[in-house]
Design a protein around this motif. Structure first.
Motif, PDB file in Angstrom:
ATOM      1  N   LEU A   1       0.834  -1.202   0.000  1.00 15.55           N
ATOM      2  CA  LEU A   1       0.000   0.000   0.000  1.00 15.55           C
ATOM      3  C   LEU A   1       0.871   1.255   0.000  1.00 15.55           C
ATOM      4  N   LYS A   2       1.961   1.201   0.743  1.00 12.38           N
ATOM      5  CA  LYS A   2       2.919   2.311   0.745  1.00 12.38           C
ATOM      6  C   LYS A   2       3.494   2.501  -0.657  1.00 12.38           C
ATOM      7  N   ARG A   3       3.860   1.400  -1.301  1.00 13.60           N
ATOM      8  CA  ARG A   3       4.399   1.493  -2.669  1.00 13.60           C
ATOM      9  C   ARG A   3       3.354   2.042  -3.638  1.00 13.60           C
ATOM     10  N   ALA A   4       2.093   1.681  -3.440  1.00 12.47           N
ATOM     11  CA  ALA A   4       1.023   2.178  -4.318  1.00 12.47           C
ATOM     12  C   ALA A   4       0.922   3.690  -4.252  1.00 12.47           C
ATOM     13  N   VAL A   5       0.998   4.237  -3.039  1.00 12.13           N
ATOM     14  CA  VAL A   5       0.937   5.692  -2.867  1.00 12.13           C
ATOM     15  C   VAL A   5       2.151   6.352  -3.512  1.00 12.13           C
ATOM     16  N   ASP A   6       3.342   5.845  -3.203  1.00 10.89           N
ATOM     17  CA  ASP A   6       4.570   6.417  -3.763  1.00 10.89           C
ATOM     18  C   ASP A   6       4.554   6.381  -5.292  1.00 10.89           C
ATOM     19  N   CYS A   7       4.149   5.243  -5.829  1.00 10.83           N
ATOM     20  CA  CYS A   7       4.141   5.062  -7.279  1.00 10.83           C
ATOM     21  C   CYS A   7       3.147   5.999  -7.951  1.00 10.83           C
ATOM     22  N   GLN A   8       1.964   6.158  -7.353  1.00 14.14           N
ATOM     23  CA  GLN A   8       0.949   7.016  -7.966  1.00 14.14           C
ATOM     24  C   GLN A   8       1.360   8.478  -7.937  1.00 14.14           C
ATOM     25  N   ILE A   9       1.993   8.896  -6.845  1.00 16.80           N
ATOM     26  CA  ILE A   9       2.464  10.282  -6.779  1.00 16.80           C
ATOM     27  C   ILE A   9       3.548  10.518  -7.827  1.00 16.80           C
ATOM     28  N   ASP A  10       4.484   9.583  -7.959  1.00 19.57           N
ATOM     29  CA  ASP A  10       5.556   9.743  -8.943  1.00 19.57           C
ATOM     30  C   ASP A  10       5.005   9.720 -10.372  1.00 19.57           C
ATOM     31  N   THR A  11       4.000   8.898 -10.609  1.00 18.50           N
ATOM     32  CA  THR A  11       3.356   8.880 -11.924  1.00 18.50           C
ATOM     33  C   THR A  11       2.705  10.231 -12.220  1.00 18.50           C
ATOM     34  N   PHE A  12       2.060  10.786 -11.220  1.00 17.20           N
ATOM     35  CA  PHE A  12       1.431  12.106 -11.351  1.00 17.20           C
ATOM     36  C   PHE A  12       2.477  13.179 -11.639  1.00 17.20           C
ATOM     37  N   LEU A  13       3.562  13.188 -10.874  1.00 18.20           N
ATOM     38  CA  LEU A  13       4.621  14.171 -11.077  1.00 18.20           C
ATOM     39  C   LEU A  13       5.243  14.023 -12.464  1.00 18.20           C
ATOM     40  N   PHE A  14       5.405  12.787 -12.914  1.00 18.00           N
ATOM     41  CA  PHE A  14       5.954  12.530 -14.245  1.00 18.00           C
ATOM     42  C   PHE A  14       5.038  13.107 -15.318  1.00 18.00           C
ATOM     43  N   SER A  15       3.726  12.963 -15.125  1.00 21.31           N
ATOM     44  CA  SER A  15       2.769  13.479 -16.115  1.00 21.31           C
ATOM     45  C   SER A  15       2.835  15.006 -16.228  1.00 21.31           C
TER      46      SER A  15
ATOM     47  N   ILE B   1      -5.851  -1.916   8.653  1.00 21.36           N
ATOM     48  CA  ILE B   1      -5.412  -2.231   7.293  1.00 21.36           C
ATOM     49  C   ILE B   1      -6.544  -1.963   6.289  1.00 21.36           C
ATOM     50  N   ASP B   2      -7.758  -2.360   6.648  1.00 20.00           N
ATOM     51  CA  ASP B   2      -8.905  -2.117   5.761  1.00 20.00           C
ATOM     52  C   ASP B   2      -9.091  -0.625   5.501  1.00 20.00           C
ATOM     53  N   LEU B   3      -8.959   0.186   6.567  1.00 24.55           N
ATOM     54  CA  LEU B   3      -9.084   1.636   6.420  1.00 24.55           C
ATOM     55  C   LEU B   3      -7.976   2.177   5.524  1.00 24.55           C
ATOM     56  N   TYR B   4      -6.754   1.733   5.762  1.00 23.95           N
ATOM     57  CA  TYR B   4      -5.613   2.169   4.959  1.00 23.95           C
ATOM     58  C   TYR B   4      -5.804   1.782   3.501  1.00 23.95           C
ATOM     59  N   PHE B   5      -6.290   0.560   3.264  1.00 25.80           N
ATOM     60  CA  PHE B   5      -6.524   0.094   1.893  1.00 25.80           C
ATOM     61  C   PHE B   5      -7.555   0.984   1.199  1.00 25.80           C
ATOM     62  N   ASP B   6      -8.652   1.299   1.884  1.00 23.95           N
ATOM     63  CA  ASP B   6      -9.694   2.148   1.294  1.00 23.95           C
ATOM     64  C   ASP B   6      -9.165   3.546   0.985  1.00 23.95           C
ATOM     65  N   LEU B   7      -8.371   4.100   1.899  1.00 19.41           N
ATOM     66  CA  LEU B   7      -7.817   5.439   1.688  1.00 19.41           C
ATOM     67  C   LEU B   7      -6.852   5.442   0.501  1.00 19.41           C
ATOM     68  N   VAL B   8      -6.004   4.440   0.432  1.00 18.30           N
ATOM     69  CA  VAL B   8      -5.036   4.370  -0.673  1.00 18.30           C
ATOM     70  C   VAL B   8      -5.760   4.156  -2.008  1.00 18.30           C
ATOM     71  N   SER B   9      -6.786   3.317  -2.011  1.00 17.22           N
ATOM     72  CA  SER B   9      -7.564   3.084  -3.243  1.00 17.22           C
ATOM     73  C   SER B   9      -8.189   4.383  -3.739  1.00 17.22           C
ATOM     74  N   ALA B  10      -8.767   5.154  -2.804  1.00 20.14           N
ATOM     75  CA  ALA B  10      -9.378   6.433  -3.177  1.00 20.14           C
ATOM     76  C   ALA B  10      -8.322   7.419  -3.665  1.00 20.14           C
ATOM     77  N   PHE B  11      -7.186   7.415  -3.004  1.00 20.80           N
ATOM     78  CA  PHE B  11      -6.081   8.299  -3.378  1.00 20.80           C
ATOM     79  C   PHE B  11      -5.612   8.004  -4.803  1.00 20.80           C
ATOM     80  N   VAL B  12      -5.424   6.727  -5.112  1.00 17.66           N
ATOM     81  CA  VAL B  12      -4.986   6.324  -6.447  1.00 17.66           C
ATOM     82  C   VAL B  12      -6.012   6.744  -7.502  1.00 17.66           C
ATOM     83  N   SER B  13      -7.282   6.502  -7.219  1.00 15.53           N
ATOM     84  CA  SER B  13      -8.344   6.853  -8.170  1.00 15.53           C
ATOM     85  C   SER B  13      -8.414   8.366  -8.398  1.00 15.53           C
TER      86      SER B  13
END
Length: 248
Positions: free
Chosen positions: A66-80, A134-146
């Motif tokens: 989940l940590k990697r998902a957040v990091d990766c999505q932010i870097d993808t955004f910055l790259f765009s 973990i469930d809360l963190y997963f939901d927050l990260v999913s929303a963040f990615v979307s």
């Protein structure tokens, strides 16, 4: 012109004239996505599988993904936005990246704070994560990615053009707000009026707060009249302005 003066100029103009804005052929451009082997949704998939397994080891691995998902999505955004390399060269940390995401305002600040709090707890406290947490963190990260996916898509339209007319229907001025994705990483606002009103404001990435504010305005003007009313846009711009000028 100082950074806060640039912010005030754009805020005042949009609040005064947005109800008179008439679209004048807004434009988009191609943006690049990094060539990673794995992306945020891959890590979300790994995390979801590990939640189902449910062992202590799986829970720990879930948090890592989940940590990697957040990091990766932010870097993808910055790259765009063509600013990924800037962050990398200057060794700007996660918190700095998160500041820019928060400045654009596409993710509830309270949720962002919760996400970062849980992330820090998992990183720095040697505890076995509770499944509910973990469930809360997963939901927050999913929303963040979307949410960041939607921002990347919306900001494909990186140049907004508007004409402003007076009550008699006469042309008053032309307004242009454009994200420059090139090597200079800047946002340009341009005013051209019939009464010799010609003004250009350039905001570089180095003007960090101002850059975030202008990017926020570009995003809000993009979703205006499709997902948001003029009042919503004005209210959100005012909130962003107040937060910059009166930080807690």
């Amino acid at each position: 012109m100082k950074e806060l003066e640039k912010i005030e100029k754009l805020r005042t103009f949009i609040n005064l004239y947005i109800d008179k804005f008439e679209d004048e052929g807004s434009e988009g451009s191609d943006f690049k996505i990094p060539e990673f082997d794995l992306y945020a949704r891959d890590y979300l998939g790994f995390a979801e599988n590990q939640i189902k397994i449910g062992t202590t080891e799986a829970r720990i691995n879930c948090i890592s993904n989940l940590k990697r998902a957040v990091d990766c999505q932010i870097d993808t955004f910055l790259f765009s936005l063509s600013i990924y390399e800037v962050f990398k060269k200057r060794n700007l940390k996660f918190e700095r990246k998160l500041e820019l995401v928060e400045a654009i305002g596409v993710f509830n600040s309270n949720s962002l704070a919760k996400l970062n709090k849980i992330r820090n707890k998992m990183e720095h406290e040697y505890t076995i994560p509770d499944i509910n947490e973990i469930d809360l963190y997963f939901d927050l990260v999913s929303a963040f990615v979307s949410n960041l996916e939607s921002v990347i898509t919306v900001l494909t339209w990186d140049e907004m053009n508007f004409n402003v007319y007076n009550e008699e229907g006469e042309f008053e001025l032309f307004f242009n707000l454009k994200l420059e994705r090139g090597a200079e990483q800047k946002i340009v606002a341009k005013w051209i009026g019939k009464r010799e009103l010609n003004e250009i404001i350039e905001v570089s990435f180095n003007e960090y707060k101002c850059y975030g504010f202008y990017l926020r305005c570009l995003y809000l003007l993009n979703i205006r009249n499709v997902f948001a009313s003029n009042k919503y846009v004005k209210d959100e711009i005012t909130k962003s302005y107040n937060k910059l000028c009166n930080p807690i």
